[in-house]
Design a protein around this motif. Structure first.
Motif, PDB file in Angstrom:
ATOM      1  N   GLY A 128       0.886  -1.113  -0.015  1.00  0.00           N
ATOM      2  CA  GLY A 128       0.066   0.178  -0.041  1.00  0.00           C
ATOM      3  C   GLY A 128       0.739   1.380   0.046  1.00  0.00           C
ATOM      4  N   ILE A 129       2.031   1.315   0.836  1.00  0.00           N
ATOM      5  CA  ILE A 129       2.893   2.326   0.908  1.00  0.00           C
ATOM      6  C   ILE A 129       3.565   2.750  -0.660  1.00  0.00           C
ATOM      7  N   MET A 130       3.853   1.579  -1.327  1.00  0.00           N
ATOM      8  CA  MET A 130       4.397   1.839  -2.498  1.00  0.00           C
ATOM      9  C   MET A 130       3.581   2.480  -3.504  1.00  0.00           C
ATOM     10  N   GLY A 131       1.987   2.104  -3.523  1.00  0.00           N
ATOM     11  CA  GLY A 131       1.072   2.628  -4.423  1.00  0.00           C
ATOM     12  C   GLY A 131       0.896   4.273  -4.016  1.00  0.00           C
ATOM     13  N   PHE A 132       0.772   4.352  -2.550  1.00  0.00           N
ATOM     14  CA  PHE A 132       0.750   5.681  -2.067  1.00  0.00           C
ATOM     15  C   PHE A 132       1.702   6.646  -2.498  1.00  0.00           C
ATOM     16  N   THR A 133       2.949   6.314  -2.515  1.00  0.00           N
ATOM     17  CA  THR A 133       4.206   6.796  -2.802  1.00  0.00           C
ATOM     18  C   THR A 133       4.117   7.323  -4.384  1.00  0.00           C
TER      19      THR A 133
END
Ligand code: NAD
Length: 250
Positions: A164-169
């Protein structure tokens, strides 16, 4: 930059492990660091971090607050800007594990990991970006994990939070690039900290045999990459997920 040219950095989960190493790598007289943590009140790790960074001439404050609490984070970030005038760097590092196989995973294990690891990144980034876009300057680094890309049995909650952090980033990087704010993620592999110290010897061995460089990483390995990403030399890097894992994942 502030009138006195001093930059202001916020690091979440800065009391120990990777967060403390990031603070130590950034610490210098021209930087103010404000970190948070959620250690038990009797734990002295945060005080030790303050003492260590102060010795490098860095102005530093540590506050105990839960990064998954939206209201508390708004007040925390607003307070940083009220006291120090700006916010140049945000490192979203706080994180927890509640490892167990999916069929045994309690709803509370899922909710806690997603709240502390992922919702916190939304909370802190949204609060900081308000100021960074006005300043037309900002550097955000989110600490993801190799398992967000590879998956890992027993870590469905943790891997989902890190993916999720990767997509958010990438999404936020696109939104704020026009305002000279960069947003990147670092995805460490197996790093020696309290988080990994609680793993059994069997699990540690299973990790180590997958690492071509033949050793676990140190918090300082992660910290040096973060230091680069928040530096002027990295001003053309945004929306990237940078892996740091001894070759465990290529
Ligand atoms: N250690 C590893 O091998 C490894 C690998 C990949 C990614 N990571 C990630 O790196 C980050 C740091 O991990 P670490 O190994 O240093 O962990 P750690 O357990 O040593 O330290 C975690 C820090 O986060 C803080 N924290 C925990 N819950 C919080 C909350 N609700 N609110 C505010 N602060 C909170 C703790 O107080 C502490 O300062 C985490 O996001 C972790 O997922 C670690």
């Amino acid at each position: 930059m502030a009138e006195n040219n001093k930059k202001v950095a916020v690091v979440t989960g800065g009391s120990r492990g990777i967060g403390r190493a990031i603070i130590m790598a950034l610490a210098e007289p021209n930087l103010t660091v404000v970190f948070n943590h959620f250690d038990p009140p009797e734990d002295t790790a945060a005080d030790e971090t303050i003492e260590m960074a102060s010795k490098k001439g860095c102005e530093i404050e540590g506050l105990r607050l839960d990064v998954s609490n939206h209201q508390a984070v708004q007040e925390f970030v607003n307070g940083v800007v009220e006291r120090h005038g700006r916010i140049d760097i945000l490192v979203n590092n706080a994180g927890i594990t509640r490892d167990t196989l999916l069929l045994r995973m309690k709803e509370a294990d899922w909710d806690a990991v997603l709240a502390v690891n992922l919702k916190s990144v939304f909370n802190c980034t949204q609060a900081a970006v308000r100021f960074m876009t006005k300043q037309r300057y900002g550097r955000i680094v989110n600490i993801a994990s190799v398992v967000g890309a590879m998956g890992n049995a027993g870590q469905a909650n943790y891997a989902a939070s890190k993916a999720g952090i990767m997509g958010f980033t990438k999404s936020v990087a696109r939104e704020v690039a026009g305002r000279n704010v960069t947003v990147n993620a670092v995805a460490p592999g197996f790093i020696e900290t309290e988080m990994t110290a609680k793993l059994s010897d069997k699990v540690r061995e299973a990790f180590l045999v997958q690492i071509p460089l033949g050793r676990a990483g140190q918090p300082e390995d992660v910290a040096q990459l973060v230091k680069f990403l928040v530096s002027e030399d990295a001003s053309y890097i945004t929306g990237q997920i940078i892996h740091l894992n001894g070759g465990m994942y290529m």
